[in-house]
Design a protein around this motif. Structure first.
Motif, PDB file in Angstrom:
ATOM      1  N   GLN A  39       0.804  -1.218   0.000  1.00  0.00           N
ATOM      2  CA  GLN A  39       0.000   0.000   0.000  1.00  0.00           C
ATOM      3  C   GLN A  39       0.840   1.272   0.000  1.00  0.00           C
ATOM      4  OE1 GLN A  39      -2.910  -0.152   3.117  1.00  0.00           O
ATOM      5  NE2 GLN A  39      -4.109  -1.737   2.100  1.00  0.00           N
ATOM      6  N   GLY A  40       2.055   1.206   0.431  1.00  0.00           N
ATOM      7  CA  GLY A  40       2.900   2.389   0.450  1.00  0.00           C
ATOM      8  C   GLY A  40       3.582   2.664  -0.885  1.00  0.00           C
ATOM      9  N   HIS A  41       3.483   1.752  -1.812  1.00  0.00           N
ATOM     10  CA  HIS A  41       4.146   1.894  -3.111  1.00  0.00           C
ATOM     11  C   HIS A  41       3.391   2.894  -3.985  1.00  0.00           C
ATOM     12  CE1 HIS A  41       5.970   0.629  -6.930  1.00  0.00           C
ATOM     13  NE2 HIS A  41       6.938   0.131  -6.181  1.00  0.00           N
ATOM     14  N   PRO A  42       4.107   3.666  -4.812  1.00  0.00           N
ATOM     15  CA  PRO A  42       3.419   4.656  -5.653  1.00  0.00           C
ATOM     16  C   PRO A  42       2.487   4.038  -6.704  1.00  0.00           C
ATOM     17  CG  PRO A  42       5.818   4.866  -5.851  1.00  0.00           C
ATOM     18  CD  PRO A  42       5.542   3.770  -4.887  1.00  0.00           C
ATOM     19  N   LEU A  43       2.709   2.784  -7.055  1.00  0.00           N
ATOM     20  CA  LEU A  43       1.849   2.124  -8.043  1.00  0.00           C
ATOM     21  C   LEU A  43       0.713   1.323  -7.396  1.00  0.00           C
ATOM     22  CD1 LEU A  43       4.473   0.849 -10.627  1.00  0.00           C
ATOM     23  CD2 LEU A  43       2.949   2.818 -10.810  1.00  0.00           C
ATOM     24  N   TYR A  44       0.385   1.631  -6.150  1.00  0.00           N
ATOM     25  CA  TYR A  44      -0.660   0.894  -5.438  1.00  0.00           C
ATOM     26  C   TYR A  44      -1.994   0.990  -6.165  1.00  0.00           C
ATOM     27  CZ  TYR A  44      -4.337   0.169  -1.972  1.00  0.00           C
ATOM     28  OH  TYR A  44      -5.471  -0.240  -1.330  1.00  0.00           O
ATOM     29  N   TYR A  45      -2.425   2.196  -6.490  1.00  0.00           N
ATOM     30  CA  TYR A  45      -3.743   2.371  -7.117  1.00  0.00           C
ATOM     31  C   TYR A  45      -3.816   1.812  -8.544  1.00  0.00           C
ATOM     32  CZ  TYR A  45      -5.191   5.065  -3.092  1.00  0.00           C
ATOM     33  OH  TYR A  45      -5.517   5.448  -1.824  1.00  0.00           O
ATOM     34  N   PRO A  46      -2.786   2.002  -9.386  1.00  0.00           N
ATOM     35  CA  PRO A  46      -2.869   1.378 -10.713  1.00  0.00           C
ATOM     36  C   PRO A  46      -2.913  -0.153 -10.666  1.00  0.00           C
ATOM     37  CG  PRO A  46      -1.260   3.125 -10.753  1.00  0.00           C
ATOM     38  CD  PRO A  46      -1.662   2.937  -9.322  1.00  0.00           C
ATOM     39  N   VAL A  47      -2.145  -0.755  -9.759  1.00  0.00           N
ATOM     40  CA  VAL A  47      -2.149  -2.214  -9.650  1.00  0.00           C
ATOM     41  C   VAL A  47      -3.486  -2.700  -9.101  1.00  0.00           C
ATOM     42  CG1 VAL A  47      -1.043  -4.184  -8.510  1.00  0.00           C
ATOM     43  CG2 VAL A  47       0.351  -2.357  -9.460  1.00  0.00           C
ATOM     44  N   LEU A  48      -4.046  -1.982  -8.136  1.00  0.00           N
ATOM     45  CA  LEU A  48      -5.363  -2.349  -7.607  1.00  0.00           C
ATOM     46  C   LEU A  48      -6.422  -2.239  -8.702  1.00  0.00           C
ATOM     47  CD1 LEU A  48      -7.138  -3.082  -5.147  1.00  0.00           C
ATOM     48  CD2 LEU A  48      -7.340  -0.617  -4.719  1.00  0.00           C
ATOM     49  N   PHE A  49      -6.369  -1.172  -9.469  1.00  0.00           N
ATOM     50  CA  PHE A  49      -7.310  -0.985 -10.568  1.00  0.00           C
ATOM     51  C   PHE A  49      -7.159  -2.092 -11.612  1.00  0.00           C
ATOM     52  CE2 PHE A  49      -8.534   1.095 -14.609  1.00  0.00           C
ATOM     53  CZ  PHE A  49      -9.868   1.318 -14.317  1.00  0.00           C
ATOM     54  N   LEU A  50      -5.928  -2.491 -11.908  1.00  0.00           N
ATOM     55  CA  LEU A  50      -5.678  -3.572 -12.854  1.00  0.00           C
ATOM     56  C   LEU A  50      -6.268  -4.888 -12.347  1.00  0.00           C
ATOM     57  CD1 LEU A  50      -4.219  -4.538 -15.462  1.00  0.00           C
ATOM     58  CD2 LEU A  50      -2.267  -5.036 -13.974  1.00  0.00           C
ATOM     59  N   GLY A  51      -6.092  -5.172 -11.064  1.00  0.00           N
ATOM     60  CA  GLY A  51      -6.659  -6.390 -10.491  1.00  0.00           C
ATOM     61  C   GLY A  51      -8.175  -6.404 -10.552  1.00  0.00           C
ATOM     62  N   ILE A  52      -8.788  -5.251 -10.286  1.00  0.00           N
ATOM     63  CA  ILE A  52     -10.250  -5.168 -10.358  1.00  0.00           C
ATOM     64  C   ILE A  52     -10.712  -5.353 -11.802  1.00  0.00           C
ATOM     65  CG2 ILE A  52     -12.203  -3.599 -10.076  1.00  0.00           C
ATOM     66  CD1 ILE A  52     -10.726  -2.496  -7.597  1.00  0.00           C
TER      67      ILE A  52
END
Length: 80
Positions: A39-52
């Motif tokens: 969660q602290g990584h800068p790519l947290y939201y893009p990776v989460l969005f990709l998984g969704i």
């Protein structure tokens, strides 16, 4: 009594879609889990969005595959 006929091409197209959806059903939650662990990584939201997106794509492919198989099994347009 003859065996009921079905459209083999349409059924196989549905099986192909379902077989593409099954690996995505496992890949999506793995990607989501890895994003939650970082969660602290800068790519947290893009990776989460990709998984969704992967999870939604797997649900869509599975639904379309089942509907295509049902359409092939119960096709009323076959010549008798």
């Amino acid at each position: 009594m003859a065996a009921p006929e079905f459209d083999k091409v349409t059924v196989l197209k549905g099986v192909k879609r379902v077989s593409m959806a099954i690996p995505l059903m496992f890949l999506g939650p793995i990607v989501i889990h890895s994003s939650f662990k970082n969660q602290g990584h800068p790519l947290y939201y893009p990776v989460l969005f990709l998984g969704i997106l992967i999870c939604l794509l797997s649900m869509f492919l599975f639904f379309r595959g089942i509907m295509t198989m049902v359409k092939g099994f119960f096709n009323d347009n076959l010549e008798k």
